[in-house]
Write an enzyme that holds these catalytic residues in place. Structure first.
Site, short mmCIF file in Angstrom:
data_model
loop_
_atom_site.label_atom_id
_atom_site.label_comp_id
_atom_site.label_asym_id
_atom_site.label_seq_id
_atom_site.Cartn_x
_atom_site.Cartn_y
_atom_site.Cartn_z
N ASN A 9 -8.17 -5.03 -3.50
CA ASN A 9 -8.37 -6.45 -3.18
C ASN A 9 -8.96 -6.48 -1.78
O ASN A 9 -8.25 -6.25 -0.80
CB ASN A 9 -7.01 -7.18 -3.23
CG ASN A 9 -7.11 -8.60 -2.71
OD1 ASN A 9 -8.22 -9.13 -2.50
ND2 ASN A 9 -5.97 -9.24 -2.50
N TRP A 10 -10.24 -6.73 -1.71
CA TRP A 10 -10.92 -6.68 -0.40
C TRP A 10 -10.57 -7.87 0.48
O TRP A 10 -10.87 -7.86 1.66
CB TRP A 10 -12.44 -6.60 -0.61
CG TRP A 10 -12.92 -5.31 -1.21
CD1 TRP A 10 -12.16 -4.24 -1.62
CD2 TRP A 10 -14.29 -4.93 -1.45
NE1 TRP A 10 -12.95 -3.24 -2.10
CE2 TRP A 10 -14.28 -3.64 -2.02
CE3 TRP A 10 -15.51 -5.57 -1.27
CZ2 TRP A 10 -15.44 -2.97 -2.38
CZ3 TRP A 10 -16.68 -4.91 -1.64
CH2 TRP A 10 -16.64 -3.62 -2.18
N LYS A 11 -9.99 -8.91 -0.10
CA LYS A 11 -9.66 -10.14 0.65
C LYS A 11 -10.92 -10.68 1.33
O LYS A 11 -12.01 -10.55 0.78
CB LYS A 11 -8.51 -9.87 1.63
CG LYS A 11 -7.31 -9.22 0.93
CD LYS A 11 -6.06 -9.23 1.75
CE LYS A 11 -4.92 -8.60 0.95
NZ LYS A 11 -3.64 -8.63 1.64
N HIS A 97 -2.32 -14.88 -5.71
CA HIS A 97 -1.98 -14.01 -4.58
C HIS A 97 -1.14 -14.79 -3.58
O HIS A 97 -1.35 -15.99 -3.39
CB HIS A 97 -3.27 -13.48 -3.92
CG HIS A 97 -2.97 -12.36 -2.97
ND1 HIS A 97 -2.51 -12.59 -1.70
CD2 HIS A 97 -3.05 -11.01 -3.12
CE1 HIS A 97 -2.31 -11.42 -1.10
NE2 HIS A 97 -2.63 -10.45 -1.94
N GLU A 99 -1.20 -14.98 -0.51
CA GLU A 99 -1.98 -15.65 0.54
C GLU A 99 -2.55 -16.98 0.02
O GLU A 99 -2.69 -17.95 0.77
CB GLU A 99 -3.09 -14.72 1.04
CG GLU A 99 -2.51 -13.57 1.86
CD GLU A 99 -3.25 -12.26 1.77
OE1 GLU A 99 -4.41 -12.23 1.33
OE2 GLU A 99 -2.65 -11.23 2.15
N GLU A 169 3.99 -8.06 -5.47
CA GLU A 169 3.66 -7.82 -4.08
C GLU A 169 4.68 -8.52 -3.18
O GLU A 169 4.58 -9.74 -2.96
CB GLU A 169 2.27 -8.37 -3.75
CG GLU A 169 1.16 -7.78 -4.60
CD GLU A 169 -0.20 -7.92 -3.92
OE1 GLU A 169 -0.84 -6.89 -3.70
OE2 GLU A 169 -0.60 -9.05 -3.59
N GLY A 175 0.23 -6.00 4.34
CA GLY A 175 -0.46 -5.88 5.62
C GLY A 175 0.45 -5.61 6.80
O GLY A 175 0.04 -5.72 7.95
N SER A 215 1.05 -2.60 1.49
CA SER A 215 0.98 -1.40 2.34
C SER A 215 1.00 -0.10 1.53
O SER A 215 1.61 0.89 1.94
CB SER A 215 2.10 -1.40 3.39
OG SER A 215 1.95 -2.53 4.25
N GLY A 236 -4.77 -3.57 -0.60
CA GLY A 236 -5.49 -4.39 0.36
C GLY A 236 -6.23 -3.51 1.36
O GLY A 236 -7.28 -2.96 1.08
N GLY A 237 -5.65 -3.36 2.54
CA GLY A 237 -6.29 -2.65 3.65
C GLY A 237 -6.88 -1.30 3.27
O GLY A 237 -8.02 -0.98 3.65
P1 13P Z 1 -2.12 -4.41 1.93
O1 13P Z 1 -2.36 -3.20 1.05
O2 13P Z 1 -3.13 -4.55 3.02
O3 13P Z 1 -0.70 -4.47 2.41
O4 13P Z 1 -2.34 -5.71 0.99
C1 13P Z 1 -1.74 -5.74 -0.25
C2 13P Z 1 -2.29 -6.90 -0.98
O5 13P Z 1 -2.05 -8.05 -0.63
C3 13P Z 1 -3.15 -6.64 -2.13
O6 13P Z 1 -3.40 -7.80 -2.86
#
Ligand code: 13P
Length: 252
Positions: A9-11, A97, A99, A169, A175, A215, A236-237
């Site tokens: 997920n590149w956000k 998600h 967020e 999640e 993050g 994470s 994510g990251g």
């Molecule tokens: P991180 O891997 O950066 O913690 O993010 C997880 C995430 O929200 C994937 O959708």
């Protein structure tokens, strides 16, 4: 049997040029390995068509969006619909998600509309659930995820539910560098699966892929993925660097 999946997920990261380059790197890297899981990248709307154009083997690398609108078309300035996403060649869409729930006020009601539109347009929803820190500390995490799954998805027929990928999640792990332990992940994934079994029966529950997100890194992925109810990760990251993402893909 259910699929093992690693999805990025590149956000809201990468310019179009950077994103296309990253997708090319992942596509290339996948030419030299035989992953034991499906691999997906979920990218910003602006990148979808261009990333689709550089994927050489869609069997090996799937493409998804990070959201879609809860309406099919019309006067919704700035929104991107499920048919629009599908028309780029994308096959997946992340929905709900944390967020989006937290910053854009997404509710179970709008999510039900989004899930329906995604399915109508042949997109596989990657439906996210997870508790915030205070809920975990108050031992309410089981109740919270049960409500999110049942309110968001249990209106679906068993057939449609079978098309959905779930992602657990924990918001406190996103993050933050704080991963749920493999045992914490397994405990709640098994609970989510039992919740699905109560509604749709064991076969549907056994066939549902439940990914872990928060994470997840090359250093902890193998331990998480070794758990019987953890069917992969939503990353994510670590999805923003090809080497890190591939380190997670090859953790299976
Ligand atoms: P991180 O891997 O950066 O913690 O993010 C997880 C995430 O929200 C994937 O959708």
């Amino acid at each position: 049997m259910r699929k093992k999946i690693v999805a990025g997920n590149w956000k809201m990261n990468t310019t179009l040029q950077e994103g296309v380059k990253l997708a090319e790197e992942v596509d290339n890297a996948l030419k030299t390995v035989e992953p034991k899981c499906d691999v997906i990248v979920c990218v910003p709307f602006t990148h979808l068509a261009s990333v689709n154009a550089v994927i050489t083997n869609p069997q090996k690398l799937g493409l998804g969006a990070e959201n879609c609108a809860n309406h099919k078309s019309g006067a919704y300035t700035g929104e991107v619909s499920a048919p629009m996403v599908a028309s780029t060649g994308a096959k997946y869409v992340i929905l709900g998600h944390s967020e989006r729930r937290q910053y854009y006020g997404e509710t179970s009601e709008t999510l039900r509309e989004k899930v329906a539109l995604a399915l109508e347009n042949g997109l596989t929803p990657i439906f996210c659930i997870g508790e915030v820190l205070e809920e975990r500390e108050a031992n309410k995490h089981f109740e919270v995820v049960k409500t999110q799954v049942s309110e968001g998805l249990f209106n679906l027929s068993a057939d449609d539910f079978g098309k959905v990928i779930l992602a657990y999640e924990p918001v406190w792990a996103i993050g933050t560098g704080k991963t749920a332990t493999a045992d914490q992940a397994e405990e709640i994934h098994a609970f989510i699966r039992s919740t699905i079994a109560e509604k749709y029966g064991n076969e549907v529950a056994d066939n549902t892929s439940i990914l872990y997100g928060g994470s997840c890194k090359p250093t902890n992925a193998a331990e998480l993925f070794a758990k019987p109810d953890v069917d992969g990760g939503l990353i994510g990251g670590a999805a923003l660097k090809c080497a890190d993402f591939m380190g997670i893909v090859t953790a299976f």
